[in-house]
Structures are given as C-alpha cells and as structure tokens.
Scaffold this motif. Structure first.
Motif, PDB file in Angstrom:
ATOM      1  N   ALA A 155      13.147   7.071   6.783  1.00 54.93           N
ATOM      2  CA  ALA A 155      12.459   7.667   7.932  1.00 54.93           C
ATOM      3  C   ALA A 155      11.116   6.994   8.201  1.00 54.93           C
ATOM      4  O   ALA A 155      10.764   6.728   9.359  1.00 54.93           O
ATOM      5  CB  ALA A 155      12.264   9.160   7.694  1.00 54.93           C
ATOM      6  N   GLU A 156      10.368   6.682   7.148  1.00 54.76           N
ATOM      7  CA  GLU A 156       9.058   6.052   7.324  1.00 54.76           C
ATOM      8  C   GLU A 156       9.191   4.674   7.962  1.00 54.76           C
ATOM      9  O   GLU A 156       8.444   4.320   8.883  1.00 54.76           O
ATOM     10  CB  GLU A 156       8.349   5.958   5.974  1.00 54.76           C
ATOM     11  CG  GLU A 156       6.941   5.385   6.064  1.00 54.76           C
ATOM     12  CD  GLU A 156       6.245   5.348   4.717  1.00 54.76           C
ATOM     13  OE1 GLU A 156       5.174   4.721   4.624  1.00 54.76           O
ATOM     14  OE2 GLU A 156       6.787   5.933   3.740  1.00 54.76           O
ATOM     15  N   ASP A 157      10.162   3.907   7.504  1.00 58.11           N
ATOM     16  CA  ASP A 157      10.383   2.571   8.054  1.00 58.11           C
ATOM     17  C   ASP A 157      10.878   2.653   9.497  1.00 58.11           C
ATOM     18  O   ASP A 157      10.438   1.876  10.360  1.00 58.11           O
ATOM     19  CB  ASP A 157      11.394   1.817   7.191  1.00 58.11           C
ATOM     20  CG  ASP A 157      11.633   0.394   7.673  1.00 58.11           C
ATOM     21  OD1 ASP A 157      10.650  -0.337   7.869  1.00 58.11           O
ATOM     22  OD2 ASP A 157      12.810   0.035   7.872  1.00 58.11           O
ATOM     23  N   ALA A 158      11.760   3.609   9.777  1.00 56.67           N
ATOM     24  CA  ALA A 158      12.265   3.774  11.144  1.00 56.67           C
ATOM     25  C   ALA A 158      11.138   4.140  12.093  1.00 56.67           C
ATOM     26  O   ALA A 158      11.056   3.608  13.216  1.00 56.67           O
ATOM     27  CB  ALA A 158      13.350   4.845  11.168  1.00 56.67           C
ATOM     28  N   LEU A 159      10.249   5.039  11.678  1.00 59.02           N
ATOM     29  CA  LEU A 159       9.132   5.427  12.536  1.00 59.02           C
ATOM     30  C   LEU A 159       8.201   4.252  12.787  1.00 59.02           C
ATOM     31  O   LEU A 159       7.735   4.045  13.919  1.00 59.02           O
ATOM     32  CB  LEU A 159       8.372   6.587  11.895  1.00 59.02           C
ATOM     33  CG  LEU A 159       7.137   7.079  12.653  1.00 59.02           C
ATOM     34  CD1 LEU A 159       7.482   7.468  14.086  1.00 59.02           C
ATOM     35  CD2 LEU A 159       6.496   8.253  11.915  1.00 59.02           C
ATOM     36  N   ARG A 160       7.940   3.448  11.757  1.00 59.28           N
ATOM     37  CA  ARG A 160       7.095   2.268  11.941  1.00 59.28           C
ATOM     38  C   ARG A 160       7.699   1.324  12.978  1.00 59.28           C
ATOM     39  O   ARG A 160       7.003   0.829  13.870  1.00 59.28           O
ATOM     40  CB  ARG A 160       6.915   1.538  10.602  1.00 59.28           C
ATOM     41  CG  ARG A 160       6.079   0.268  10.682  1.00 59.28           C
ATOM     42  CD  ARG A 160       6.025  -0.439   9.348  1.00 59.28           C
ATOM     43  NE  ARG A 160       7.332  -0.874   8.891  1.00 59.28           N
ATOM     44  CZ  ARG A 160       7.954  -1.966   9.344  1.00 59.28           C
ATOM     45  NH1 ARG A 160       7.388  -2.716  10.292  1.00 59.28           N
ATOM     46  NH2 ARG A 160       9.136  -2.313   8.862  1.00 59.28           N
ATOM     47  N   ARG A 161       9.000   1.103  12.896  1.00 61.76           N
ATOM     48  CA  ARG A 161       9.659   0.200  13.842  1.00 61.76           C
ATOM     49  C   ARG A 161       9.658   0.785  15.257  1.00 61.76           C
ATOM     50  O   ARG A 161       9.511   0.046  16.248  1.00 61.76           O
ATOM     51  CB  ARG A 161      11.099  -0.056  13.384  1.00 61.76           C
ATOM     52  CG  ARG A 161      11.202  -0.878  12.113  1.00 61.76           C
ATOM     53  CD  ARG A 161      12.620  -0.885  11.551  1.00 61.76           C
ATOM     54  NE  ARG A 161      12.718  -1.589  10.298  1.00 61.76           N
ATOM     55  CZ  ARG A 161      13.068  -2.861  10.177  1.00 61.76           C
ATOM     56  NH1 ARG A 161      13.359  -3.572  11.265  1.00 61.76           N
ATOM     57  NH2 ARG A 161      13.138  -3.435   8.997  1.00 61.76           N
ATOM     58  N   ALA A 162       9.826   2.107  15.372  1.00 56.90           N
ATOM     59  CA  ALA A 162       9.785   2.735  16.691  1.00 56.90           C
ATOM     60  C   ALA A 162       8.401   2.586  17.316  1.00 56.90           C
ATOM     61  O   ALA A 162       8.272   2.286  18.510  1.00 56.90           O
ATOM     62  CB  ALA A 162      10.158   4.214  16.577  1.00 56.90           C
TER      63      ALA A 162
END
Length: 299
Positions: free
Chosen positions: A44-51
């Motif tokens: 989730a943390e990595d996905a939010l960073r990419r978003a």
C-alpha cells in the motif's frame, strides 16, 4: 487536459477481479483515444507513492481499479488537487461507487463512462471527510460495526464477506452498548449509551448498508447516524432495514448534520472506508469540494 490516464490497480481486489478488470477498462479508455499507463505497488505504501508521482506529473485522471480500499488510497493522493478520480469498482463492498451511482463490477461500462466524462469535461466536485491527515469518502464507523471489523480482521478463515458475517454473529453474542461522548460543531457535547455511531459523507458501508441513507456528498455536511441503546433482539430486528435505509425512523436512531464531530468511547477503534483509523477519540471534519470525481451529476 493531458490524454494520458493512469490506472491505479489493486490486482487482488475482489479475489482477483482487480487484475482482470484492468484490461477491459484500459481497452475502453484507449478506444476513446486516451493513452493509458498502469500503476501497481509492491504494498500500500509503495502504491500510494506511485499514485502521488502520477498526480504530480500531470496525469489527466487517476482511475482506481479495485474496491473501497483502493479508492481510499487514491483519495490520499488526490484530495485537494484538481486531478479527477475515476472508479472501476470490482471489490467486495464498492460503497464509494454506489454512493456516486457508478457501475459496479462492470469494468467495461465503468471505463466507457470515465472516458465519456473526460472527453466532455464533465465531472463532480464532492466533499471528503478528514481525520488528521487521513481522508475518507464514505462512512466513518465506530461501535458495534467497528468491533465486527476488528474481529473479522483477526480471523484468518473463512475468506471474503462470510468472514464478517461470522464476526457479526460473534459480536452479537457479546453485545453491550458503549458509552459515547459526542462533541458537535455547535459546541455542545452529548453523552449517550450507543450501539454505534456512523459519520457519513456517503450513504453506505459494508457493501450496501445504507446506514446514512440521506447523506449527500456535496452539501458540506456529514450525516451522523446514532443508534442508541437497544436490546440484542431489537438490533437483530432493525438490522435488515439498514439495506433499505428505513432504519432512520426507528425510535432508537437519531441523525445529526454537522461540519465536524469528535467521537470518544473506551476501547473503540474508528474505521473509515473500511480502513482502520485508530482508537477513539477522533475528530472528523467535512471538507467541501475536496475531490473532483468522474461521476454523473448529482440527481
């Protein structure tokens, strides 16, 4: 508006529906002339960073493919920006999409609708709730419903909605009203023994339970549904009415419309959009027009 659109995909949503839904949604957008890139994350943390990187780079829209958990992540990247959010709802609950009248578990239709609204420059500005630095779009739940979430999250088996049905049965067996303190935005404080308190920016949670049935996402106010002290038998009888929204006229139920509210109760965790916020006390504030969404105009 840039013609590049970002699909923000949870491949595990709805027991794998997220991965399959991305393809027809992307096809519908490409057929409409848009360039589509896909964002996945290791967690989730990595996905939010990419978003957030996609939004900062000027993507024309961020389209969340998954359930309410994926929408919740997207809100953290989009709130306060003018980049619109689209939703391809293929999760378990899909309450954010339901509240906006968007297609549910129909990825091609959702992709086509998003494309039509983007090409026509049509969308809606809606309110969001905010607790500290966390944003939410549907309902903040505290009380019996959040205890069901707590118990369900601790259960490894079974999987899917059935796990939470079993958790609800177990919580009913141990059911006791909770002493709540509510701090309303007019400065008044209310102490009440309550079954649950639901702070609604949207109408529903839990896959269509219309706990805040009259809430509007563009009026600058929360609808706060308070289910007061009631017996286990009464709760079982009233519960089915939640799916129709007809529970609001029950004598044990009161509704407040507020811009902000503070909730406090011992041993209770707050959940918003189905995600844990942390233990009470929590203060939620309605932020008008915080999000642009690719959704039809409000009826």
């Amino acid at each position: 508006m840039t013609s590049e659109i970002t699909l923000f995909v949870n491949p595990t949503a709805g027991r794998g529906r997220g991965a399959h839904a991305a393809q027809p949604a992307a096809r519908a957008l490409r057929d409409a002339g848009f360039s589509v890139r896909t964002v996945l994350g290791a967690d989730a943390e990595d996905a939010l960073r990419r978003a957030r990187e996609a939004v900062a780079s000027g993507t024309g829209a961020l389209i969340a493919v998954g359930g309410d958990g994926m929408v919740s992540l997207a809100l953290q990247a989009l709130a306060g920006t003018r980049t619109p959010l689209g939703v391809v709802a293929v999760g378990t609950g899909n309450d954010f999409a339901r509240s906006l009248g968007l297609p549910v578990r129909a990825p091609s239709a959702a992709g086509r609708l998003a494309a039509e609204l983007l090409k026509g420059g049509v969308g809606r500005d809606i309110d969001l709730g905010r607790v500290g630095d966390r944003w939410f779009g549907t309902v903040l739940a505290a009380g019996f419903d959040s205890r069901v979430n707590d118990r369900g999250n601790r259960m490894r088996l079974p999987v899917g909605r059935f796990k939470y049905d079993l958790a609800m049965i177990a919580e009913l067996a141990a059911f006791r009203p909770v002493p709540f303190r509510l701090g309303l935005d007019d400065g008044t404080e209310r102490e009440i023994a309550a079954t649950l308190v639901a702070v609604g920016n949207g109408t529903s949670y839990g896959g269509g339970m219309r706990i805040c049935a009259d809430a509007r996402m563009d009026d600058g106010l929360f609808d706060v549904t308070v289910v007061g002290e009631c017996s286990r038998t009464t709760l079982i009888k009233v519960f089915p009415r939640v799916y129709r929204g007809t529970h609001l006229d029950h004598p044990a139920v009161t509704v407040h419309r507020v811009r902000s509210i503070t909730l406090d109760a011992p041993g209770i965790t707050g959940y918003a959009d189905g995600e844990p916020l942390g233990p009470l006390p929590l203060t939620a504030t309605c932020v008008p027009g915080a999000l642009r969404v690719l959704a039809p105009p409000s009826p």
